[in-house]
Scaffold this active site. Structure first.
Site, PDB file in Angstrom:
ATOM      1  N   LYS A  70     -13.084   2.022  -3.040  1.00 36.63           N
ATOM      2  CA  LYS A  70     -14.197   2.299  -2.129  1.00 36.63           C
ATOM      3  C   LYS A  70     -15.297   3.084  -2.841  1.00 36.63           C
ATOM      4  O   LYS A  70     -16.494   2.805  -2.682  1.00 36.63           O
ATOM      5  CB  LYS A  70     -13.696   3.109  -0.922  1.00 36.63           C
ATOM      6  CG  LYS A  70     -12.762   2.366   0.018  1.00 36.63           C
ATOM      7  CD  LYS A  70     -12.317   3.301   1.136  1.00 36.63           C
ATOM      8  CE  LYS A  70     -11.331   2.649   2.068  1.00 36.63           C
ATOM      9  NZ  LYS A  70     -10.862   3.578   3.128  1.00 36.63           N
TER      10      LYS A  70
ATOM     11  N   GLU B 264       0.834  -1.202   0.000  1.00 39.34           N
ATOM     12  CA  GLU B 264       0.000   0.000   0.000  1.00 39.34           C
ATOM     13  C   GLU B 264       0.873   1.258   0.000  1.00 39.34           C
ATOM     14  O   GLU B 264       0.464   2.301  -0.509  1.00 39.34           O
ATOM     15  CB  GLU B 264      -0.945   0.001   1.211  1.00 39.34           C
ATOM     16  CG  GLU B 264      -2.041   1.051   1.119  1.00 39.34           C
ATOM     17  CD  GLU B 264      -3.139   0.851   2.141  1.00 39.34           C
ATOM     18  OE1 GLU B 264      -4.116   0.139   1.834  1.00 39.34           O
ATOM     19  OE2 GLU B 264      -3.019   1.400   3.266  1.00 39.34           O
TER      20      GLU B 264
ATOM     21  N   HIS C 270       6.272 -26.668   3.044  1.00 35.88           N
ATOM     22  CA  HIS C 270       5.465 -27.718   2.404  1.00 35.88           C
ATOM     23  C   HIS C 270       4.458 -27.121   1.429  1.00 35.88           C
ATOM     24  O   HIS C 270       3.513 -27.804   1.025  1.00 35.88           O
ATOM     25  CB  HIS C 270       4.754 -28.546   3.473  1.00 35.88           C
ATOM     26  CG  HIS C 270       5.707 -29.280   4.367  1.00 35.88           C
ATOM     27  ND1 HIS C 270       6.228 -30.518   4.047  1.00 35.88           N
ATOM     28  CD2 HIS C 270       6.281 -28.935   5.546  1.00 35.88           C
ATOM     29  CE1 HIS C 270       7.053 -30.913   5.009  1.00 35.88           C
ATOM     30  NE2 HIS C 270       7.112 -29.970   5.924  1.00 35.88           N
TER      31      HIS C 270
END
Length: 546
Positions: free
Chosen positions: A513, A353, A384
């Site tokens: 937004k 960000e 893994h």
């Protein structure tokens, strides 16, 4: 002239194309038995080994020349004193001012804000102490036992990460976190809680984030199932944390239940402010102050240490070398302790960000890479999962290995552990951590001579030469977490200075937004759907009957 045309940048490009940029790290280690000591640094309880990078003295000299050319030391001074380094929003980025403790030197605007910072921490202390003592009561008179933090992004990730990391420290309160907008997280949690003994923390810098407010409305509806008086709900079951006191009051939270911070605290830096309220509930205000003090130690180091002995500067410049000159555009955060489970996601927000930008401070498009793609996982799980790509894939990846040297149950006076099985597991985790960074660096050269015959096949070839840092914390504590997070904050700032970008705005987030609100409106009013592109319109039509 952009930085990519500057003398220092071009000199590093030339180095990257020469033997200095092409040499394998196994050769660098073979030629210098003191390489680890040369390329490591201790700052209080934090130790950095950066020797497993494709660097040598000529590269480091070139990086320091680049830093000096970009006036890095001046930028550091501007940051910590409170200059308006966030130029697109015309304000400081003054999270360091929240971490000033005792007689630490502070100047400029950072000094001016100290009285209001202290005032909010005094109020926060009163509320924290009351709740931890069991004196904050719900509507029926029972003490609050469960606290739910409702936030998203910086209002969620920091407190969640730190409280999980400090899980071995006892608290009289059970802490929970809600951030998802889809309602599943909220619904599942509320089934397990009791209205009589639950308090919600509504944490939102802008107090307009739809994710947070929709979850808060759901929580309020749930409380109204048992509590008929709205004033009682707000007075006894809600705390608000925001930069917008008027909006909190309008929503119904009384002023005495409001904790404030300021627009000069970026969301992803806000856990140092009252947004860190859940952290204080977990470890008490003393523990919260220890976290601030740890961060403050790193702030002072960053502001005063020479570039060649400055931990955030070294980490930032090495990332620049890897990204812009060795063309390595991905980074893995690999903590070797399950308590640090949420550290990678916290750093993802902090780094991407901040530096996920494609224009410089002048608004001009940049022609060079800025931010790496960051991801990570607790080391044993990652081994893994995606370590296959690290060891034998086709892409270069930078790695940061992070681990505590000691466990909490270590008794320094007797040099022993209370639980020997935990000691064994901890040392096994450290062995894995060190082994993985060694193999990433050496490749096939790490294979013991006795086993080399069984690895003599292309399918078992390890190229090595993958760069990594190893960060060791003395133990996982409020102080060391404070130091670690501040280290990454400042490292990210160093990179932004070199790239000439503003790391403190996030316009890409803001656009998302805005468009989400417009799209939601079209769900409510089908006539608006025709104004969208055919793909989005098709999706809206698919769900319009729900």
């Amino acid at each position: 002239m952009g930085v990519e045309l500057s003398a220092a940048w071009l000199a590093l490009q030339e180095l990257a194309g020469s033997q200095a940029g092409q040499v394998h790290m196994k050769q660098l280690f073979a030629e210098d038995e003191r390489r680890s000591a040369r390329y490591s640094l201790q700052v209080d309880d934090l130790f950095l080994d950066y020797s497993k990078n494709r660097i040598q003295s000529s590269v480091m000299d070139g990086l320091f020349a680049l830093a000096e050319q970009q006036k890095l030391e001046d930028w550091i001074g501007r940051l910590v004193s409170g200059d308006k380094v966030n130029d697109t929003e015309d304000r400081p980025a003054l999270h360091t001012a929240l971490r000033v403790r005792g007689e630490a030197h502070v100047s400029g605007f950072a000094a001016q804000v100290q009285p209001e910072v202290r005032q909010q921490f005094v109020k926060m202390t009163q509320i924290v102490n009351k709740m931890r003592a069991g004196h904050w009561r719900g509507y029926s008179g029972k003490p609050i036992t469960d606290v739910v933090n409702i936030g998203v992004g910086g209002s969620d990730l920091g407190p969640l990460m730190v409280t999980h990391a400090l899980q071995t420290q006892t608290s009289p309160l059970n802490l929970h976190f809600i951030s998802s907008i889809d309602g599943t997280q909220t619904s599942n949690l509320l089934k397990c809680l009791n209205q009589e003994t639950t308090l919600f923390v509504l944490a939102s810098k802008s107090f307009s984030t739809i994710d947070t407010l929709s979850n808060a409305e759901t929580a309020k509806d749930w409380l109204e199932e048992r509590i008929s008086n709205p004033a009682t709900i707000m007075a006894q079951h809600f705390i608000g944390v925001s930069t917008k006191p008027d909006m909190m009051t309008q929503w119904g939270i009384p002023p005495e239940n409001q904790l404030l911070f300021w627009d000069w605290v970026g969301g992803r830096y806000s856990m140092w402010s009252a947004i860190g309220f859940p952290i204080a509930l977990k470890v008490g205000m003393e523990g919260f102050y220890q976290m601030l003090e740890g961060a403050g130690l790193m702030d002072q180091h960053f502001a005063s240490a020479p570039l060649a002995e400055n931990m955030p500067v070294l980490m930032g410049l090495i990332d620049i070398w890897n990204i812009n000159f060795l063309n390595i555009n991905a980074k893995a955060i690999l903590p070797y302790d399950a308590r640090l489970k949420y550290l990678p996601s916290y750093f993802e927000q902090l780094v991407m960000e901040s530096n996920g930008k494609s224009v410089n401070r002048e608004g001009e498009a940049v022609s060079y890479k800025t931010c790496p793609i960051l991801w990570g996982e607790v080391g044993p799980n990652a081994q893994h999962a995606f370590y296959q790509l690290l060891h034998q894939g086709t892409q270069g990846v930078m790695c940061d290995f992070i681990a505590p040297i000691e466990r909490d149950d270590y008794d320094a006076s007797s040099h022993s552990h209370k639980n020997e099985s935990l000691r064994y597991q901890h040392r096994l985790a450290l062995a894995n951590c060190f082994a993985q960074s060694r193999v990433l660096m050496l490749g096939d050269a790490a294979i013991p001579e006795s086993l080399q015959a069984s690895f003599n096949t292309p399918f078992k070839h390890y190229a090595g030469n993958q760069p990594s840092n190893t960060l060791l914390m003395k133990t996982i504590s409020p102080k060391t977490l404070g130091m670690l997070v501040a280290l990454y904050e400042h490292k990210t700032f160093v990179e932004s200075v070199i790239w000439e970008i503003n790391p403190f705005d996030q316009w890409g987030v803001e656009l998302g937004k805005l468009i989400a609100k417009e799209t939601y409106q079209a769900m409510q009013e089908p006539a608006l759907v025709d104004g969208f592109d055919c793909s989005t319109a098709g999706l809206l039509n698919k769900v319009k009957g729900l």
